[in-house]
Design an enzyme around this catalytic site. Structure first.
Site, PDB file in Angstrom:
ATOM      1  N   HIS A 123     -40.043  36.860  -6.789  1.00  0.00           N
ATOM      2  CA  HIS A 123     -39.700  36.686  -5.379  1.00  0.00           C
ATOM      3  C   HIS A 123     -38.187  36.487  -5.236  1.00  0.00           C
ATOM      4  CE1 HIS A 123     -41.105  34.643  -1.362  1.00  0.00           C
ATOM      5  NE2 HIS A 123     -40.531  35.814  -1.162  1.00  0.00           N
ATOM      6  N   HIS A 150     -47.855  32.479 -12.905  1.00  0.00           N
ATOM      7  CA  HIS A 150     -47.577  31.839 -11.615  1.00  0.00           C
ATOM      8  C   HIS A 150     -46.071  31.709 -11.383  1.00  0.00           C
ATOM      9  CE1 HIS A 150     -48.564  28.871  -8.348  1.00  0.00           C
ATOM     10  NE2 HIS A 150     -47.315  28.505  -8.613  1.00  0.00           N
ATOM     11  N   GLU A 151     -45.389  31.078 -12.328  1.00  0.00           N
ATOM     12  CA  GLU A 151     -43.953  30.864 -12.153  1.00  0.00           C
ATOM     13  C   GLU A 151     -43.183  32.182 -12.178  1.00  0.00           C
ATOM     14  OE1 GLU A 151     -43.193  28.125 -11.052  1.00  0.00           O
ATOM     15  OE2 GLU A 151     -45.004  27.049 -11.623  1.00  0.00           O
ATOM     16  N   HIS A 154     -43.062  33.550  -8.710  1.00  0.00           N
ATOM     17  CA  HIS A 154     -41.961  32.957  -7.945  1.00  0.00           C
ATOM     18  C   HIS A 154     -40.632  33.607  -8.338  1.00  0.00           C
ATOM     19  CE1 HIS A 154     -44.030  29.867  -5.765  1.00  0.00           C
ATOM     20  NE2 HIS A 154     -44.406  29.191  -6.825  1.00  0.00           N
TER      21      HIS A 154
END
Length: 713
Positions: free
Chosen positions: A510, A503-504, A507
């Site tokens: 991104h 998940h992290e 990010h």
């Protein structure tokens, strides 16, 4: 996370600093860094440096703003909008460094500095937003934007977003209303900092500890017991007490709390820890009940000042949802689809428990994790612990980073020469497929005392390009709270922890992938209900054998995860999906309830009763007296998710729909990966709805999510 609003204060970040005072006039944060890649010189900066850099950064930023606002030249994109976007570099670096450190350490000196400079930062931000001359120039550029056919779509979007952000932040106000906005903004800044610090301090309080004996650890995995024994020894030693090998310590921090609730056989102790966890900041010295009321009342006041009925209506401008009705439509659609499956899950778990506990047994919230896990083991012959031996941390790091290699061609090279803020931190150079440097990734994996709970991604520097098109690489960080190794034992992650890592890392990709020109539109500077798409998308690979086979091997035997075990993992995860969704909806309903009030919450309205009413439509268990979510709900009261918690479910709909394209075309098919990479690179330069439709060819629906969760066949 809009730079023009100085929202870098809202970044949830982490760091640790070592170094000696460099003295006035020799502040590393005010000079060009000599560290590799001009990274933050953590080995040289001090708490005093950070405070001084914030103060000096404000002065420099004021001077930069004055040049723009006082210019006698006609307002243009170049001399107004672009110059404004590129202003405040020193201040931004100082704020990121300071705010990150506060989350990392929970150090009193750093917290005091943060509390000291926050009013100054809020005042500074408000001064900019209410600078009439600056606003007039921005407005002139906005009003004449149609005349500039030579500007790129990104430049045009920057004009629109800058104008909108100022307009929504009081720039259009006149006279007394401008001063009222200033006071409200300052008050909210102080209150949110206080709320967050109360949460941090409350979690570290001795009252938030559960001491158990050897007998009361029955059911716990060996590594969890070892960590609890180590924690007990450390605290007893720190407090000058004699160590007792029969004592174990569990806390409200996730690596400690979660496994005890899931595995401990002692029901009474589970209940005790549950109540300790859910009574945080409620009635003790760090009580947040009054603080949160002040926050929601003040936010409502702000919304009405801006001509809106409630804060959610005000806050949801500049989001994919757009208004409270769209949010509630999504939450309601999910409630309707998940309520009956959730009730069936709870009934089956309770009936299963009654087989051994007797017919009088009633499932309580402190029983759910324990008995749901027992039922999973029985029904699917599966236990999360069965997968842990396949997720040794170093192998998992290689696997997760390797996902970006397979999808986007990125490669990672560890660099031990870049200064770090703690010895545990790893640094990676990240390269594009063509060999060009993409950015720097910091990875801070282990729990340590004082470190904020949970996991997150942040940046120390966002990506931008100068007038010549030269790209300034981003400095991106991911932080988790995995258990630290005990002795020579390897660190083995739970499936949930691997999902958290994925998940992290989404990010982080991104932020790293950004190819924007302007900082306000780069990386994760997108609408908040779009930002979670990229993190949650990564989690889908957790059940893809083709991905897992690349790294997930048993740390002793070297064997890959059997297909049968993955199938059981998927089935077991689907079993709890309805409960997990309803729990998230509970947070979303509570958030919207607080932020759609149109009259103040008075003393006569108790937080307990307000919370109970707000969550009634999606209630899973009966209310437990003294247990509340609100006083420790940092996401909405001290983070950036006020009237925005729904964004997790909004993005979950997007990520399930997006991943279904990969399932249709091939999980590692370069074509959907190429289209998805374009979204990663675009940041906020394009409207997110437009971006998503370009990727998928249509708008997202809930269908893919319902299928993934096993709700719809």
């Amino acid at each position: 996370m809009k730079r023009i609003l100085m929202n870098s204060l809202a970044f949830t970040c982490v760091m640790t600093v070592v170094g000696e005072n460099t003295g006035a006039g020799n502040n590393p944060l005010l000079e060009k860094s000599t560290a590799p890649f001009e990274a933050i010189p953590f080995d040289k900066i001090t708490v005093e440096d950070m405070e001084d850099a914030v103060i000096e950064g404000i002065k420099q930023h004021n001077a930069e703003i004055a040049v723009i606002a006082e210019s006698e030249e006609p307002a243009t994109f170049e001399n107004t909008i672009a110059m404004f976007d590129r202003s405040g570099e020193v201040l931004n670096r100082a704020i990121l460094t300071l705010s990150n450190l506060e989350s990392a350490l929970g150090d009193t000196a750093i917290m005091n500095v943060m509390a000291k400079v926050t009013p100054e930062l809020s005042h500074h931000s408000t001064d900019i937003l209410l600078n009439h001359k600056l606003w007039e120039r921005i407005k002139k550029v906005y009003d004449s934007r149609g005349e500039r056919t030579d500007l790129s779509p990104e430049a045009q979007r920057l004009i629109t977003e800058t104008y909108r952000s100022f307009a929504e932040s009081g720039a259009n106000l006149e006279g007394e209303k401008r001063e009222q906005f200033r006071k409200i903004n300052q008050k909210l800044s102080d209150l949110t900092v206080k709320f967050g610090q109360n949460v941090t301090n409350g979690m570290s309080s001795p009252d938030r500890r559960l001491w158990v004996t050897e007998e009361e650890t029955s059911g716990l995995p060996a590594d969890i017991k070892a960590a609890a024994r180590s924690e007990a020894k450390a605290i007893l030693t720190e407090e000058g007490k004699e160590d007792d090998e029969n004592l174990y310590l569990f806390t409200v921090f996730s690596p400690s709390y979660t496994p005890y609730m899931k595995y401990a056989d002692n029901r009474a102790k589970r209940e005790e820890l549950y109540k300790i966890y859910n009574s945080r900041n409620n009635g003790d010295e760090f009580d947040n009940t009054k603080v949160l009321k002040e926050i929601v009342n003040t936010r409502m006041e702000l919304a009405k000042l801006m001509g809106k009925n409630n804060f959610a209506e005000y806050q949801l401008q500049g989001t994919m949802a757009g208004n409270p009705s769209a949010v509630m439509e999504l939450l309601e659609e999910l409630r309707v689809n998940y309520t009956d499956p959730m009730k069936n899950e709870l009934k089956e778990i309770e009936e299963f428990a009654k087989e051994s506990q007797g017919q009088d047994f009633q499932l309580m919230p402190w029983d759910y994790s324990y008995w749901a896990n027992k039922l999973k083991n029985s029904r699917y012959s599966f236990n999360d612990e069965d997968l842990k031996p396949y997720f040794e941390l170093n192998n998992t790091i290689s696997g997760v980073l390797g996902l970006a290699t397979r999808l986007y061609g990125y490669t990672f090279k560890e660099n031990k020469d870049v200064p770090v803020y703690h010895p545990d931190v790893k640094v990676f150079e990240v390269y594009e497929a063509d060999g060009s440097l993409l950015g720097i990734l910091y990875a801070d994996f282990y729990y340590r005392p004082g470190k904020a709970p949970g996991a997150w991604m942040t940046e120390f520097r966002g990506e931008t390009k100068d007038d010549q098109g030269l790209r300034k690489i981003p400095l991106i960080s991911i932080v988790t709270n995995f258990s630290k190794p005990v002795g020579d034992d390897p660190v083995l992650l739970t499936p949930y922890e691997v999902e958290t890592f994925l998940h992290e890392f989404g990010h982080a990709l991104h932020g790293l992938s950004s190819q924007a020109i302007f900082g306000s539109l780069s990386g994760t500077n997108v609408y908040h209900d779009f930002v979670e798409l990229f993190s949650q998308f990564n989690e889908n690979f957790m059940t893809e054998k083709e991905f897992l086979d690349g790294f997930a091997t048993h740390y002793k035997t070297g064997e890959k995860i059997p297909e049968e075990m993955i199938e059981k993992f998927v089935a077991a995860n689907q079993y709890g999906a309805a409960y997990a969704c309803m729990r998230q909806l509970g947070f979303g309903y509570l958030d919207m309830a607080y932020h759609t009030i149109e009259s103040p919450l008075g003393e006569e309205i108790g937080v307990d009763k307000f919370e109970e009413k707000a969550q009634d439509p999606v209630r899973v268990f009966d209310v437990v007296e003294g247990c509340l979510t609100s006083p420790s709900f940092g996401h909405i009261f001290s983070g950036g998710y006020a009237a925005g918690y729904y964004g997790y479910k909004w993005a979950e709909v997007l990520d399930a729909d997006a991943f279904s394209a990969f399932k249709e075309e091939g999980v590692f098919n370069p074509e959907p990966a190429k289209r998805f990479k374009k979204m990663l690179q675009s940041g906020g330069t394009v409207d997110p709805g437009t971006l998503y439709r370009e990727f998928r060819g249509k708008d997202a629906t809930v269908d893919a999510l319902l299928k993934r969760d096993g709700i719809k066949k």
